[in-house]
Design a protein around this motif. Structure first.
Motif, PDB file in Angstrom:
ATOM      1  N   LEU A   1       0.803  -1.214   0.000  1.00 53.85           N
ATOM      2  CA  LEU A   1       0.000   0.000   0.000  1.00 53.85           C
ATOM      3  C   LEU A   1       0.840   1.269   0.000  1.00 53.85           C
ATOM      4  O   LEU A   1       0.364   2.342  -0.384  1.00 53.85           O
ATOM      5  N   SER A   2       2.086   1.164   0.417  1.00 53.15           N
ATOM      6  CA  SER A   2       2.957   2.344   0.441  1.00 53.15           C
ATOM      7  C   SER A   2       3.467   2.704  -0.951  1.00 53.15           C
ATOM      8  O   SER A   2       4.001   3.804  -1.152  1.00 53.15           O
ATOM      9  N   SER A   3       3.296   1.805  -1.897  1.00 51.32           N
ATOM     10  CA  SER A   3       3.926   1.961  -3.214  1.00 51.32           C
ATOM     11  C   SER A   3       2.996   2.605  -4.236  1.00 51.32           C
ATOM     12  O   SER A   3       2.672   2.019  -5.273  1.00 51.32           O
ATOM     13  N   ASN A   4       2.571   3.824  -3.941  1.00 52.55           N
ATOM     14  CA  ASN A   4       1.877   4.607  -4.958  1.00 52.55           C
ATOM     15  C   ASN A   4       2.765   4.712  -6.189  1.00 52.55           C
ATOM     16  O   ASN A   4       3.976   4.812  -6.086  1.00 52.55           O
TER      17      ASN A   4
ATOM     18  N   ALA B   1      -1.515   5.293 -10.269  1.00 52.32           N
ATOM     19  CA  ALA B   1      -1.688   3.919  -9.795  1.00 52.32           C
ATOM     20  C   ALA B   1      -1.776   4.014  -8.280  1.00 52.32           C
ATOM     21  O   ALA B   1      -0.770   4.204  -7.597  1.00 52.32           O
ATOM     22  N   ASP B   2      -2.976   3.914  -7.759  1.00 52.32           N
ATOM     23  CA  ASP B   2      -3.261   4.233  -6.360  1.00 52.32           C
ATOM     24  C   ASP B   2      -3.846   3.017  -5.650  1.00 52.32           C
ATOM     25  O   ASP B   2      -5.035   2.716  -5.790  1.00 52.32           O
ATOM     26  N   PRO B   3      -3.025   2.302  -4.853  1.00 48.02           N
ATOM     27  CA  PRO B   3      -3.524   1.090  -4.202  1.00 48.02           C
ATOM     28  C   PRO B   3      -4.280   1.355  -2.906  1.00 48.02           C
ATOM     29  O   PRO B   3      -4.784   0.427  -2.286  1.00 48.02           O
ATOM     30  N   THR B   4      -4.376   2.622  -2.469  1.00 50.55           N
ATOM     31  CA  THR B   4      -4.988   2.947  -1.190  1.00 50.55           C
ATOM     32  C   THR B   4      -6.512   2.912  -1.274  1.00 50.55           C
ATOM     33  O   THR B   4      -7.106   2.735  -2.341  1.00 50.55           O
ATOM     34  N   GLU B   5      -7.150   3.158  -0.137  1.00 47.92           N
ATOM     35  CA  GLU B   5      -8.608   3.159  -0.068  1.00 47.92           C
ATOM     36  C   GLU B   5      -9.220   4.251  -0.939  1.00 47.92           C
ATOM     37  O   GLU B   5     -10.346   4.116  -1.419  1.00 47.92           O
ATOM     38  N   ARG B   6      -8.468   5.330  -1.194  1.00 43.55           N
ATOM     39  CA  ARG B   6      -8.955   6.401  -2.060  1.00 43.55           C
ATOM     40  C   ARG B   6      -9.258   5.886  -3.463  1.00 43.55           C
ATOM     41  O   ARG B   6     -10.212   6.324  -4.106  1.00 43.55           O
ATOM     42  N   ALA B   7      -8.423   5.001  -3.986  1.00 40.55           N
ATOM     43  CA  ALA B   7      -8.688   4.265  -5.237  1.00 40.55           C
ATOM     44  C   ALA B   7      -8.854   5.174  -6.449  1.00 40.55           C
ATOM     45  O   ALA B   7      -9.826   5.070  -7.193  1.00 40.55           O
ATOM     46  N   TRP B   8      -7.859   6.026  -6.697  1.00 41.99           N
ATOM     47  CA  TRP B   8      -7.922   6.924  -7.850  1.00 41.99           C
ATOM     48  C   TRP B   8      -7.057   6.431  -9.007  1.00 41.99           C
ATOM     49  O   TRP B   8      -6.610   7.217  -9.843  1.00 41.99           O
ATOM     50  N   SER B   9      -6.841   5.138  -9.104  1.00 41.29           N
ATOM     51  CA  SER B   9      -6.035   4.587 -10.192  1.00 41.29           C
ATOM     52  C   SER B   9      -6.667   4.884 -11.542  1.00 41.29           C
ATOM     53  O   SER B   9      -7.867   4.693 -11.745  1.00 41.29           O
TER      54      SER B   9
END
Length: 461
Positions: A92-95, A122-130
């Motif tokens: 999750l740290s690897s935006n 490429a956004d693996p966080t809960e925000r999910a803006w990939s």
């Protein structure tokens, strides 16, 4: 040197030059593979000190502490292109992200060098803006995925994700795993490099986490744009223009950039003779004494609207106050501005109204005097900068406010919660305030200089 030696030397030189270029595979279909699967020839590292390696025919980026964002970029620049690649994030740290028409200023960041330009997230966080579009080290977010929430589920953490990016003319469109994601119309950069990002990390314990890339290929000739089939919101940074796609989806301009067609004074049938100006495609109300509708007066659309998607760009001067109102009936008796639900336009830092009301419900992008806009400072453009506003009213009376692509207010007209808010507001003296089935759109004269452009609307059924 004999003839054979010269021929051998020429062959060696040619092979050396060729080996430095991206390896081409099936040129019959117009695609060029950008990795040869063995090394990073044709690429270079900019911006930071994270490491990129070729492992099992894949490009692997390793996160590194105490270094800024690192980019592996093509030595070649590209103008119009279609890019496809697969990307995988393991932590999750690897935006991460993909630069498209990226730029580099070697003198930037005090001589350390600065990478900037279009980046597909490429956004693996809960925000999910990939798949959203970010303007790296320049304007910030251009297409957050609050504008297309259905696409937030496309990206799969810990799995390979297929990206498709089309940069053709002024249009950039993105797909993640076949899902239509972002649609931007912008002419800031016509060409630049393609780049792969390893994001900076905050915690030393995250060092060494990997981001993977493979199957990176590009097409640059005989390009045919892939049409979006869904009803995707378009971020268009042009001046009072619509794409053919927008028009096909029912969008129309509320302000044509040339004259006052479609607008009139809120208290008479003609457009104000003074105070409101149209110049160079911009609609502007001039500065006066800061009074509410006591100088040149509000303007309203000649048409009325019920359910709609309304987008507009606005720019305020220091200390300015204004607003965009909707469901304005012009039936209420008032000595000031006409009454309606209001998307607040305000310089929060320099106007006293920001500290009035209840818990910030008179600040920028709020539902004025009712609901505070839940916004982060990074998504606010200050005096002299253009902001993008948006109001969506659905047929079921759900309403949303957006500021620069991020949803900041949500409520339901006529709901019990809404009625309770009205009952403790300045609007409590008007029966069924804000619940009219239809109304005008209003731009407010509050005695301060404010600018508008790109006002467009789509009626919702």
């Amino acid at each position: 040197m004999n003839r054979i030696s010269i021929q051998l030397l020429s062959l060696v030189c040619f092979m050396a030059i060729f080996s430095c270029q991206p390896k081409e595979t099936n040129t019959a279909d117009g695609w060029t593979e950008l990795f040869n699967g063995e090394d990073l020839k044709g690429w270079k590292i900019l911006g930071g000190e994270a490491e990129f390696k070729i492992e099992n025919g894949e490009v692997v980026g390793y996160a590194k502490a105490n270094t800024p964002n690192t980019f592996l970029v093509t030595e070649q620049e590209y103008g119009d292109f279609i890019l496809e690649l697969d990307l995988k994030i393991e932590d999750l740290s690897s935006n991460s992200g993909v630069m498209a028409r990226g730029q580099y200023d070697p003198a930037g960041k005090d001589g350390q060098g600065l990478v900037f330009g279009y980046q597909i997230e490429a956004d693996p966080t809960e925000r999910a803006w990939s798949g959203g579009l970010y303007d790296e080290a320049r304007r910030g977010w251009l297409y957050p995925l609050d504008l297309n929430p259905a696409a937030k589920s496309a990206f799969k953490m810990g799995e390979w994700n297929s990206y498709r990016i089309e940069a053709i003319g002024k249009e950039i469109k993105t797909w993640v795993n076949g899902q239509e994601v972002a649609y931007l119309v912008d002419d800031m950069d016509a060409k630049g490099f393609i780049g792969l990002q390893v994001h900076s990390i905050d915690k030393p314990e995250d060092e060494g986490n990997k981001t993977y890339f493979k199957n990176v290929r590009v097409q640059t000739e005989n390009l045919t744009p892939t049409p979006f089939t869904g009803d995707i919101f378009v971020v268009n940074t042009g001046l009072n223009e619509l794409t053919a796609f927008e028009e096909s989806k029912g969008w129309k301009l509320l302000f044509n950039g040339q004259n006052s067609e479609g607008w009139k004074s809120a208290n008479k049938e003609t457009f104000p003779e003074k105070g409101w100006h149209i110049k160079d495609g911009i609609l502007m109300v001039e500065n006066a004494d800061g009074g509410e509708s006591s100088n040149f007066g509000d303007i309203v659309t000649t048409d009325k609207y019920s359910a709609f998607d309304l987008a507009f760009d606005f720019k305020f001067t220091e200390g300015a106050n204004s607003g965009l109102k909707y469901f304005v009936t012009l039936n209420e008796q008032t000595s000031g501005s006409a009454i309606g639900l209001e998307y607040q336009i305000l310089d929060d830092e320099n106007h006293p109204d920001a500290k009035m009301g209840i818990e910030g419900n008179r600040t920028l992008a709020s539902l004025y005097d009712l609901i505070k806009a839940d916004k982060q400072p990074r998504f606010v453009k200050g005096p002299g900068e253009w902001n993008k506003g948006r109001v969506v009213v659905y047929p079921d009376n759900k309403v949303e406010h957006y500021l620069n692509g991020v949803k900041v207010v949500e409520y339901v007209r006529g709901s019990e919660e809404y009625k309770k808010l009205v009952a403790i507001s300045k609007y409590k003296i008007w029966e069924n305030f804000g619940e009219a089935p239809e109304g005008h759109i209003l731009l407010q004269d509050h005695g301060n200089e404010v600018h508008f452009k790109n006002i467009k609307i789509k009626e919702l059924k």
